[in-house]
Design a protein around this motif. Structure first.
Motif, PDB file in Angstrom:
ATOM      1  N   THR A  74       0.805  -1.047   0.058  1.00 42.66           N
ATOM      2  CA  THR A  74       0.192  -0.009  -0.046  1.00 42.66           C
ATOM      3  C   THR A  74       0.984   1.345  -0.196  1.00 42.66           C
ATOM      4  OG1 THR A  74      -1.883   0.886   1.098  1.00 42.66           O
ATOM      5  CG2 THR A  74      -0.191   0.546   2.686  1.00 42.66           C
ATOM      6  N   ALA A  75       0.362   2.480  -0.124  1.00 43.70           N
ATOM      7  CA  ALA A  75       0.927   3.713  -0.128  1.00 43.70           C
ATOM      8  C   ALA A  75       0.102   4.716   0.795  1.00 43.70           C
ATOM      9  CB  ALA A  75       1.159   4.263  -1.541  1.00 43.70           C
ATOM     10  N   HIS A  80      -3.864   5.813   6.805  1.00 44.44           N
ATOM     11  CA  HIS A  80      -4.169   4.931   6.252  1.00 44.44           C
ATOM     12  C   HIS A  80      -2.699   3.736   6.460  1.00 44.44           C
ATOM     13  CE1 HIS A  80      -4.960   1.446   3.573  1.00 44.44           C
ATOM     14  NE2 HIS A  80      -4.139   1.523   2.913  1.00 44.44           N
ATOM     15  N   GLY A  81      -1.750   4.445   6.227  1.00 43.48           N
ATOM     16  CA  GLY A  81      -0.425   3.962   6.307  1.00 43.48           C
ATOM     17  C   GLY A  81      -0.357   3.150   7.902  1.00 43.48           C
ATOM     18  N   ILE A  82      -0.534   4.486   8.815  1.00 42.07           N
ATOM     19  CA  ILE A  82      -0.456   3.831  10.034  1.00 42.07           C
ATOM     20  C   ILE A  82      -1.280   2.602  10.633  1.00 42.07           C
ATOM     21  CG2 ILE A  82      -0.633   4.542  12.686  1.00 42.07           C
ATOM     22  CD1 ILE A  82       0.195   7.388  11.605  1.00 42.07           C
ATOM     23  N   GLY A  83      -2.594   2.741  10.154  1.00 45.66           N
ATOM     24  CA  GLY A  83      -3.629   1.789  10.323  1.00 45.66           C
ATOM     25  C   GLY A  83      -3.256   0.452   9.596  1.00 45.66           C
ATOM     26  N   ALA A  84      -2.661   0.610   8.528  1.00 39.81           N
ATOM     27  CA  ALA A  84      -2.553  -0.821   7.792  1.00 39.81           C
ATOM     28  C   ALA A  84      -1.133  -1.398   8.354  1.00 39.81           C
ATOM     29  CB  ALA A  84      -1.968  -0.249   6.326  1.00 39.81           C
ATOM     30  N   ALA A  85      -0.406  -0.627   8.799  1.00 37.70           N
ATOM     31  CA  ALA A  85       0.787  -1.045   9.465  1.00 37.70           C
ATOM     32  C   ALA A  85       0.317  -1.960  10.934  1.00 37.70           C
ATOM     33  CB  ALA A  85       2.086  -0.101   9.728  1.00 37.70           C
ATOM     34  N   THR A  96       4.221  -4.197   2.536  1.00 41.45           N
ATOM     35  CA  THR A  96       5.108  -3.315   2.211  1.00 41.45           C
ATOM     36  C   THR A  96       4.452  -2.029   2.202  1.00 41.45           C
ATOM     37  OG1 THR A  96       6.528  -4.794   1.238  1.00 41.45           O
ATOM     38  CG2 THR A  96       6.741  -2.463   0.540  1.00 41.45           C
ATOM     39  N   ILE A  97       4.804  -0.685   2.729  1.00 43.05           N
ATOM     40  CA  ILE A  97       4.202   0.538   2.704  1.00 43.05           C
ATOM     41  C   ILE A  97       5.272   1.394   1.815  1.00 43.05           C
ATOM     42  CG2 ILE A  97       3.372   2.420   3.708  1.00 43.05           C
ATOM     43  CD1 ILE A  97       2.510   0.848   5.820  1.00 43.05           C
ATOM     44  N   PRO A 146      -6.388   2.980  -0.262  1.00 46.29           N
ATOM     45  CA  PRO A 146      -6.974   3.610   1.101  1.00 46.29           C
ATOM     46  C   PRO A 146      -8.450   3.933   1.246  1.00 46.29           C
ATOM     47  CG  PRO A 146      -4.946   4.934   0.216  1.00 46.29           C
ATOM     48  CD  PRO A 146      -5.386   3.713  -0.998  1.00 46.29           C
ATOM     49  N   TYR A 147      -9.088   3.395   0.247  1.00 46.82           N
ATOM     50  CA  TYR A 147     -10.582   3.786  -0.042  1.00 46.82           C
ATOM     51  C   TYR A 147     -11.386   3.155  -1.107  1.00 46.82           C
ATOM     52  CZ  TYR A 147      -9.221   7.110  -4.057  1.00 46.82           C
ATOM     53  OH  TYR A 147      -8.550   7.595  -4.994  1.00 46.82           O
TER      54      TYR A 147
END
Length: 320
Positions: A74-75, A80-85, A96-97, A146-147
């Motif tokens: 993801t990017a 979103h990055g914090i949530g996905a991690a 991988t971000i 993210p959406y």
């Protein structure tokens, strides 16, 4: 494309999968708004969510249906990055971000603390997102939007289920609009279970891709200028599922400028004792703009997050 009934059903399923990993955030009455507006105002406080933002709901929903052996990418340098991690660590997924080279060091440190792989690429988030999508096509990753994903939207829709459980009689819900995952998810749940409730989408004047696209009936390019509501800034995918969903569930769109967002940040800080991110204040700004048309009604304002650049937000609250 899923209808809002199908999205609402997905939200019910998502809640079962993610409930042990997230907070059921409080729905609290405003201390000041009732006297000022002659309405009952409740805040749905996603700023108290596990990662400080609603985004963990969608990320957890999506990652919880991915196979354990798959590689995900993801990017996002933001919520979103914090949530996905966080979700990847909790569910033991390989993620991988891709982050822009200009990512704020504190956010980079936060994302890395969850043990995900990080790639730095490009000067801004759009370029990082393009790189992540290219890697997904060429190196056998599954890309996590993210959406623009039904499981992401369903995860955000779990907020709507909680609102209805805590306050069955709601006349209006005010939600900041970015890529559309939040308003599509909540709106789908509300319209499926309580269709009389009005959904107000609140758009920042300086970056209003979804609002302009809804007006046009198709995705359109818009100018993007800096905004205090940076979490909702930027364009939307040409094939995004959130546009037709938003068009089917949003009753009214309210547009707010930077002065109105700043005033809402100050209102929350001084009268509600909350310092939040600009996108959260945007929802309150939208309510404030139309509150005079809603006498005697009950309105919920979704405070979508509390992750912010301290210098920018404090200057907005305390500056001229």
């Amino acid at each position: 494309m899923d209808s809002y009934f199908e999205t609402a059903a997905r939200a019910v399923q998502a809640r079962i999968r993610i409930h042990s990993h997230i907070y059921q955030t409080p729905l609290v009455p405003s201390r000041a708004a009732k006297n000022a507006t002659n309405t009952k105002v409740l805040y749905k406080l996603e700023n108290f969510q596990t990662t400080g933002s609603f985004k963990i709901r969608g990320a957890m929903s999506k990652l919880s249906v991915q196979p354990d052996t798959g590689r995900l990418i993801t990017a996002s340098s933001g919520n979103h990055g914090i949530g996905a991690a966080f979700a990847a660590k909790a569910l033991s997924k390989h993620l991988t971000i891709v982050l822009p080279e200009t990512v704020v060091p504190q956010k980079l440190e936060k994302i890395q603390s969850y043990g995900v792989e990080v790639i730095l690429h490009g000067s801004e988030t759009g370029l990082a997102e393009q790189h992540a999508q290219q890697l997904a096509k060429s190196q056998d990753y599954t890309y996590i939007s993210p959406y623009n994903d039904p499981y992401i939207v369903a995860g955000q829709g779990t907020i709507g289920l909680e609102i209805l459980e805590h306050c069955p009689h709601v006349d209006n819900i005010f939600i900041a609009m970015g890529g559309g995952g939040l308003i599509s998810g909540i709106g789908s749940v509300i319209k499926a279970f309580n269709p009389r409730t009005k959904i107000f989408g609140v758009s920042a004047t300086n970056s209003k891709a979804l609002a302009e696209s809804m007006a046009a009936g198709r995705v359109v390019e818009t100018e993007h200028r800096n905004t205090l509501a940076d979490a909702v800034a930027g364009g939307i995918d040409a094939d995004t599922i959130t546009l037709p969903l938003a068009m089917s569930v949003v009753d009214h769109v309210v547009e707010c400028d930077e002065g109105e967002i700043k005033a809402a940040l100050r209102e929350l800080a001084f009268n509600e004792n909350m310092i939040v991110e600009g996108a959260a204040a945007l929802a309150l700004a939208g309510f404030t703009k139309v509150a005079h048309t809603l006498p005697g009604e009950t309105s919920v304002i979704v405070i979508c997050g509390g992750n912010f650049n301290r210098d920018i937000i404090m200057n907005a609250i305390l500056g001229d």
